[in-house]
Design a protein around this motif. Sequence first.
Motif, PDB file in Angstrom:
ATOM      1  N   MET A  29     -42.251 -80.160   4.298  1.00 31.45           N
ATOM      2  CA  MET A  29     -41.471 -79.291   5.207  1.00 31.45           C
ATOM      3  C   MET A  29     -42.350 -78.117   5.609  1.00 31.45           C
ATOM      4  SD  MET A  29     -37.773 -77.476   4.533  1.00 31.45           S
ATOM      5  CE  MET A  29     -38.402 -76.631   3.073  1.00 31.45           C
ATOM      6  N   THR A  30     -42.664 -78.061   6.911  1.00 35.42           N
ATOM      7  CA  THR A  30     -43.560 -77.021   7.402  1.00 35.42           C
ATOM      8  C   THR A  30     -42.847 -76.000   8.263  1.00 35.42           C
ATOM      9  OG1 THR A  30     -44.127 -78.395   9.295  1.00 35.42           O
ATOM     10  CG2 THR A  30     -45.521 -78.610   7.347  1.00 35.42           C
ATOM     11  N   ALA A  31     -41.614 -76.268   8.663  1.00 38.47           N
ATOM     12  CA  ALA A  31     -40.895 -75.352   9.555  1.00 38.47           C
ATOM     13  C   ALA A  31     -40.558 -74.058   8.831  1.00 38.47           C
ATOM     14  CB  ALA A  31     -39.624 -76.018  10.057  1.00 38.47           C
ATOM     15  N   ASP A  32     -40.487 -72.970   9.606  1.00 40.19           N
ATOM     16  CA  ASP A  32     -40.079 -71.678   9.065  1.00 40.19           C
ATOM     17  C   ASP A  32     -38.622 -71.785   8.644  1.00 40.19           C
ATOM     18  OD1 ASP A  32     -39.429 -69.103   8.488  1.00 40.19           O
ATOM     19  OD2 ASP A  32     -40.097 -68.257  10.406  1.00 40.19           O
ATOM     20  N   LEU A  33     -38.306 -71.434   7.413  1.00 40.67           N
ATOM     21  CA  LEU A  33     -36.945 -71.550   6.909  1.00 40.67           C
ATOM     22  C   LEU A  33     -35.960 -70.754   7.750  1.00 40.67           C
ATOM     23  CD1 LEU A  33     -37.586 -71.400   3.059  1.00 40.67           C
ATOM     24  CD2 LEU A  33     -36.738 -73.354   4.359  1.00 40.67           C
ATOM     25  N   HIS A  34     -36.407 -69.649   8.321  1.00 39.62           N
ATOM     26  CA  HIS A  34     -35.509 -68.811   9.118  1.00 39.62           C
ATOM     27  C   HIS A  34     -35.036 -69.512  10.391  1.00 39.62           C
ATOM     28  CE1 HIS A  34     -36.131 -65.265   6.622  1.00 39.62           C
ATOM     29  NE2 HIS A  34     -37.411 -65.550   6.620  1.00 39.62           N
ATOM     30  N   THR A  35     -35.754 -70.559  10.816  1.00 35.13           N
ATOM     31  CA  THR A  35     -35.385 -71.263  12.058  1.00 35.13           C
ATOM     32  C   THR A  35     -34.493 -72.480  11.800  1.00 35.13           C
ATOM     33  OG1 THR A  35     -37.306 -72.755  12.007  1.00 35.13           O
ATOM     34  CG2 THR A  35     -37.601 -70.585  13.048  1.00 35.13           C
ATOM     35  N   MET A  36     -34.073 -72.670  10.568  1.00 37.54           N
ATOM     36  CA  MET A  36     -33.370 -73.905  10.211  1.00 37.54           C
ATOM     37  C   MET A  36     -31.865 -73.711  10.045  1.00 37.54           C
ATOM     38  SD  MET A  36     -36.212 -75.398   7.537  1.00 37.54           S
ATOM     39  CE  MET A  36     -35.443 -77.001   7.381  1.00 37.54           C
ATOM     40  N   THR A  37     -31.342 -72.551  10.439  1.00 38.66           N
ATOM     41  CA  THR A  37     -29.903 -72.310  10.256  1.00 38.66           C
ATOM     42  C   THR A  37     -29.050 -73.291  11.051  1.00 38.66           C
ATOM     43  OG1 THR A  37     -30.039 -70.647  12.000  1.00 38.66           O
ATOM     44  CG2 THR A  37     -30.181 -69.857   9.717  1.00 38.66           C
ATOM     45  N   GLY A  38     -29.431 -73.559  12.309  1.00 35.97           N
ATOM     46  CA  GLY A  38     -28.653 -74.475  13.134  1.00 35.97           C
ATOM     47  C   GLY A  38     -28.667 -75.890  12.584  1.00 35.97           C
ATOM     48  N   ALA A  39     -29.868 -76.354  12.192  1.00 42.32           N
ATOM     49  CA  ALA A  39     -29.970 -77.707  11.633  1.00 42.32           C
ATOM     50  C   ALA A  39     -29.183 -77.822  10.340  1.00 42.32           C
ATOM     51  CB  ALA A  39     -31.438 -78.054  11.399  1.00 42.32           C
ATOM     52  N   TYR A  40     -29.190 -76.754   9.539  1.00 47.01           N
ATOM     53  CA  TYR A  40     -28.424 -76.781   8.285  1.00 47.01           C
ATOM     54  C   TYR A  40     -26.933 -76.840   8.572  1.00 47.01           C
ATOM     55  CZ  TYR A  40     -26.580 -75.217   3.775  1.00 47.01           C
ATOM     56  OH  TYR A  40     -25.877 -75.128   2.605  1.00 47.01           O
ATOM     57  N   ALA A  41     -26.456 -76.051   9.546  1.00 42.57           N
ATOM     58  CA  ALA A  41     -25.028 -76.048   9.873  1.00 42.57           C
ATOM     59  C   ALA A  41     -24.575 -77.401  10.412  1.00 42.57           C
ATOM     60  CB  ALA A  41     -24.731 -74.956  10.900  1.00 42.57           C
ATOM     61  N   LEU A  42     -25.496 -78.127  11.056  1.00 45.89           N
ATOM     62  CA  LEU A  42     -25.168 -79.449  11.597  1.00 45.89           C
ATOM     63  C   LEU A  42     -25.452 -80.572  10.616  1.00 45.89           C
ATOM     64  CD1 LEU A  42     -26.502 -79.101  15.250  1.00 45.89           C
ATOM     65  CD2 LEU A  42     -24.119 -79.141  14.503  1.00 45.89           C
ATOM     66  N   ASP A  43     -25.840 -80.214   9.397  1.00 41.74           N
ATOM     67  CA  ASP A  43     -26.144 -81.213   8.371  1.00 41.74           C
ATOM     68  C   ASP A  43     -27.248 -82.150   8.831  1.00 41.74           C
ATOM     69  OD1 ASP A  43     -25.792 -82.150   5.811  1.00 41.74           O
ATOM     70  OD2 ASP A  43     -24.269 -83.621   6.361  1.00 41.74           O
ATOM     71  N   ALA A  44     -28.239 -81.577   9.519  1.00 37.63           N
ATOM     72  CA  ALA A  44     -29.315 -82.389  10.074  1.00 37.63           C
ATOM     73  C   ALA A  44     -30.583 -82.331   9.234  1.00 37.63           C
ATOM     74  CB  ALA A  44     -29.629 -81.932  11.504  1.00 37.63           C
ATOM     75  N   LEU A  45     -30.516 -81.700   8.074  1.00 34.38           N
ATOM     76  CA  LEU A  45     -31.678 -81.611   7.192  1.00 34.38           C
ATOM     77  C   LEU A  45     -31.647 -82.727   6.162  1.00 34.38           C
ATOM     78  CD1 LEU A  45     -31.740 -77.758   6.480  1.00 34.38           C
ATOM     79  CD2 LEU A  45     -32.987 -79.016   8.240  1.00 34.38           C
ATOM     80  N   SER A  46     -32.817 -83.106   5.701  1.00 32.09           N
ATOM     81  CA  SER A  46     -32.881 -84.061   4.598  1.00 32.09           C
ATOM     82  C   SER A  46     -32.399 -83.385   3.320  1.00 32.09           C
ATOM     83  CB  SER A  46     -34.310 -84.562   4.416  1.00 32.09           C
ATOM     84  OG  SER A  46     -35.152 -83.494   3.970  1.00 32.09           O
ATOM     85  N   GLU A  47     -32.168 -84.172   2.272  1.00 30.11           N
ATOM     86  CA  GLU A  47     -31.720 -83.590   1.009  1.00 30.11           C
ATOM     87  C   GLU A  47     -32.742 -82.592   0.473  1.00 30.11           C
ATOM     88  OE1 GLU A  47     -30.492 -86.345  -1.924  1.00 30.11           O
ATOM     89  OE2 GLU A  47     -29.087 -87.401  -0.611  1.00 30.11           O
ATOM     90  N   PHE A  48     -34.016 -82.928   0.601  1.00 32.88           N
ATOM     91  CA  PHE A  48     -35.071 -82.018   0.113  1.00 32.88           C
ATOM     92  C   PHE A  48     -35.074 -80.720   0.909  1.00 32.88           C
ATOM     93  CE2 PHE A  48     -39.435 -80.456   0.657  1.00 32.88           C
ATOM     94  CZ  PHE A  48     -39.747 -80.135  -0.667  1.00 32.88           C
ATOM     95  N   GLU A  49     -34.977 -80.842   2.260  1.00 28.44           N
ATOM     96  CA  GLU A  49     -34.976 -79.649   3.103  1.00 28.44           C
ATOM     97  C   GLU A  49     -33.718 -78.823   2.869  1.00 28.44           C
ATOM     98  OE1 GLU A  49     -37.435 -81.158   7.049  1.00 28.44           O
ATOM     99  OE2 GLU A  49     -35.336 -81.736   6.773  1.00 28.44           O
ATOM    100  N   SER A  50     -32.601 -79.494   2.705  1.00 29.75           N
ATOM    101  CA  SER A  50     -31.348 -78.780   2.480  1.00 29.75           C
ATOM    102  C   SER A  50     -31.386 -77.992   1.181  1.00 29.75           C
ATOM    103  CB  SER A  50     -30.192 -79.771   2.463  1.00 29.75           C
ATOM    104  OG  SER A  50     -28.968 -79.102   2.275  1.00 29.75           O
ATOM    105  N   ALA A  51     -31.927 -78.608   0.121  1.00 26.61           N
ATOM    106  CA  ALA A  51     -32.008 -77.915  -1.169  1.00 26.61           C
ATOM    107  C   ALA A  51     -32.898 -76.694  -1.058  1.00 26.61           C
ATOM    108  CB  ALA A  51     -32.522 -78.877  -2.238  1.00 26.61           C
TER     109      ALA A  51
END
Length: 241
Positions: A1-23
């Motif tokens: 996972m190389t993306a900035d964590l601060h940019t992942m709020t939308g993907a997290y709210a849409l449940d679009a992250l993998s289990e590893f990324e979500s954790a």
Amino acid sequence: MTADLHTMTGAYALDALSEFESAAFERHLADCEACSTEVRELCATAARLGAAVAVNPPVQLKQAVIAHITGVRQAPPSTPPPVTRQRRKRGTVVALLGAAAAAVVAVALGVASVGDEAPRVDLAQPQMDPIGAVLTAPDAATLRDPDDEGGTTVVLSHSQGKAVVLPANLPSLDASRVYQVWLIGSAGPQSAGLLHPDAQQHMRPIVTDLSAGTDRVGITAEPAGGSAEPTTPAVTMISLS
């Protein structure tokens, strides 16, 4: 996972992250108030989107489902994995956003929603289901006998050139008689078919082509096998006006 964590709020709210990324993101949320606030706001927005497209089901939906459920094969029971509180909340968000997106697409394509006066039987493939095609037609109109509350319903679609008869509250008949549906108009009564009960003795709906000049739909009790023309008074008569 190389993306900035601060940019992942939308993907997290849409449940679009993998289990590893979500954790990893959930660990980040514990220490980042800005991202926690943004996730809460996205969840609230999704809830408002879902509420904006919420509709009440048509009154005849229950009757249509009961009439068709005997032909639906039950799936075997399954044991889903445990659902955490956080993932349950995000699952709800995804469902709400999905409903909102579907409504937007439906409006854009001019497709009638469940809130229109058209009950649903099978919206997934109405083109393969003649009854569903009528019930979901944009111009579907629901008609009843005003003196027979809760009784038989006719759903009429001029664009489809058909009508669906949803029988209800018809008295039981012995084996020597059967209910027959008639299209009545300037050419006189024409048979639209016989009503047959399912395993629960509920009369199955039928779909019929609309003949030119038809202005009423009637149901009579006829000898087993049906009649060439009505031989008894109608047990219900529904105007198509």
